[in-house]
Scaffold this motif. Structure first.
Motif, short mmCIF file in Angstrom:
data_model
loop_
_atom_site.label_atom_id
_atom_site.label_comp_id
_atom_site.label_asym_id
_atom_site.label_seq_id
_atom_site.Cartn_x
_atom_site.Cartn_y
_atom_site.Cartn_z
N VAL A 128 30.76 38.82 25.96
CA VAL A 128 31.56 38.43 27.12
C VAL A 128 32.59 39.51 27.38
O VAL A 128 33.52 39.71 26.58
CB VAL A 128 32.25 37.07 26.89
CG1 VAL A 128 33.00 36.64 28.16
CG2 VAL A 128 31.24 36.00 26.49
N LEU A 129 32.41 40.22 28.48
CA LEU A 129 33.33 41.30 28.85
C LEU A 129 34.11 40.89 30.08
O LEU A 129 33.53 40.72 31.16
CB LEU A 129 32.55 42.60 29.12
CG LEU A 129 33.38 43.82 29.56
CD1 LEU A 129 34.39 44.20 28.47
CD2 LEU A 129 32.47 44.99 29.88
N ASP A 130 35.40 40.67 29.91
CA ASP A 130 36.29 40.25 31.00
C ASP A 130 35.75 39.02 31.72
O ASP A 130 35.80 38.91 32.95
CB ASP A 130 36.48 41.40 32.00
CG ASP A 130 37.10 42.62 31.37
OD1 ASP A 130 37.82 42.47 30.36
OD2 ASP A 130 36.88 43.74 31.87
N GLY A 131 35.18 38.08 30.94
CA GLY A 131 34.71 36.84 31.51
C GLY A 131 33.26 36.84 31.94
O GLY A 131 32.71 35.78 32.26
N GLU A 132 32.59 37.98 31.97
CA GLU A 132 31.19 38.07 32.36
C GLU A 132 30.31 38.15 31.11
O GLU A 132 30.53 39.00 30.25
CB GLU A 132 30.94 39.26 33.27
CG GLU A 132 31.67 39.16 34.61
CD GLU A 132 31.26 40.27 35.56
OE1 GLU A 132 30.33 41.05 35.21
OE2 GLU A 132 31.86 40.37 36.64
#
Length: 421
Positions: free
Chosen positions: A212-216
């Motif tokens: 999960v990168l910045d919510g994605e």
């Protein structure tokens, strides 16, 4: 290698300058080398770097007749003799590191050397220009926060198989787990990020992972496909995640294991990213403000909400403090205004009393040799004064009215001054 609190810059072998006669080896996507390349050197290695130290990693003792030593020259100092570690044994290892040097630009020349170079690690200093560099973060770095109870640290060498030289991972250790719910989080300021580890080609089963990168969220599964011809029992530098290009700035990467079967494991070796800051002074200290990392993307969302609430409360406190200060300033300005008005009003009263006094003395000189007093508390004496003025033949009716008004104002002004005092 330098301490884990240092910032390491990765310098792959294509970025180095070698003397004529060096040979570059390009394995076909094996992952045995960082960047899938290494260079075999028979001669000199020349490196200019900005920082406090540099180390080199690769294969040594490439043949039974390989020299067991070489000369190392740093800046303008005389070269000194350096022996390879475990001389005479073919291993993959860090085979040289400079002493800790003053922060600045340095020149290193390694001569009379026969060795394999995979990569170098530069320890950055305060003056090191970081634009365009690649920062490497070891699995033991305090900047990585691990969550869950299944993590284990391993310092065993990686078995590459027949025809290859076994050796340790970057930094000599890895973190591994196959426990559902385990994960890690990492915050950085940069424009991309990559996650590398060790993949076990002889393991069975699968490990499903969410990044999960910045919510994605990006989901992936680690498993050995059917009918795969195993070349290496284990492989280094296996890319577990790549973000691609990001907007330069602060980012958060969270990994979480969602499913695990068999004996396959998630094995973390190191992270790399390109920084969005130019010097170490501009590097954010995320570890100072983070007390713990979330256990999963779900708990991450919860923690994010808590962080948002904390920030919101901080903003409310700031607004309250600002409002109180603004109110106090307003009260102070109002007091100054009323004080100014009061002084002005008092000065006006005193001025009019003085004018009345002058007029009284004028009338006293013109109308009588024994004028009435300027004012009196007795209404009878005031009336007597008025009656006396009325019978004076030089005083016109308008003058009587004027003096009567001034005497009344004088009496009122003195009473007001008496009340103020």
């Amino acid at each position: 290698m330098s301490t884990l609190s240092d910032v390491w810059l990765l310098l792959d072998d294509p970025q180095m300058t070698f003397s004529a006669g060096s040979q570059k080896v390009l394995p076909a996507n094996t992952g045995a080398w960082i960047g899938n390349t290494s260079s075999t050197i028979g001669g000199d290695i020349s490196i200019a770097f900005q920082g406090t130290s540099i180390s080199f990693t690769g294969d040594i003792s490439l043949s039974t007749t390989s020299p067991t030593w070489f000369l190392a020259g740093i800046d303008l100092n005389s070269p000194y003799n350096v022996s390879f570690p475990d001389a005479g044994t073919q291993i993959y290892t860090q085979w040289y590191q400079t002493p800790i040097l003053p922060d600045g630009l340095h020149f290193v020349n390694l001569s009379s050397i026969f060795v394999n170079v995979d990569y170098a690690i530069i320890t950055a200093g305060a003056t090191t220009q970081l634009n365009g560099s690649t920062i490497v973060v070891d699995d033991r770095s305090s900047e990585i926060t691990y969550t869950g109870n299944g993590w284990a640290t391993s310092d065993t060498e990686i078995i590459l198989g027949s025809g290859w030289v076994n050796g340790p991972p970057l930094g000599n250790t890895t973190h591994r787990t196959s426990n559902v719910g385990d994960g890690f989080s990492f915050r950085f300021a940069g424009s991309n990020i990559n996650v590398y580890g060790v993949f076990e080609w002889t393991a069975t089963g699968n490990v499903d992972v969410d990044f999960v990168l910045d919510g994605e969220t990006t989901s992936s599964s680690l498993f050995v496909p059917l009918n795969t011809v195993v070349v290496h029992p284990e492989i280094l530098n296996y890319q577990l995640f790549s973000s691609g290009n990001l907007l330069a700035g602060n980012h958060t990467l969270i990994m979480n294991i969602t499913q695990a079967n068999g004996n396959q494991s998630f094995i973390l070796d190191y992270l790399t990213y390109q920084p969005s800051f130019s010097f170490l002074a501009g590097k954010p200290n995320f570890t100072a403000s983070a007390s713990s990392a979330p256990d999963s993307p779900l708990s991450s969302a919860s923690n994010t909400g808590m962080t948002g609430a904390m920030i919101h409360n901080g903003m409310n406190i700031g607004a309250i403090v600002g409002g109180v200060l603004g109110g106090l300033i307003g009260i102070f300005i109002s007091l100054l205004f009323f004080l100014w008005r009061w002084r002005r009003h008092r000065a006006d009263i005193e001025r009019r009393l003085q004018e009345s006094s002058r007029l009284s003395y004028f009338l006293r000189g013109r109308l009588s040799d024994s004028p009435p007093p300027f004012y009196t508390k007795s209404s009878n004496r005031f009336s007597i004064c008025i009656e006396k003025f009325k019978h004076h033949n030089l005083l016109q009716p308008i003058q009587i009215a004027l003096h009567h008004q001034l005497l009344q104002e004088s009496l009122a002004g003195k009473n007001l001054l008496h009340m103020m005092n």
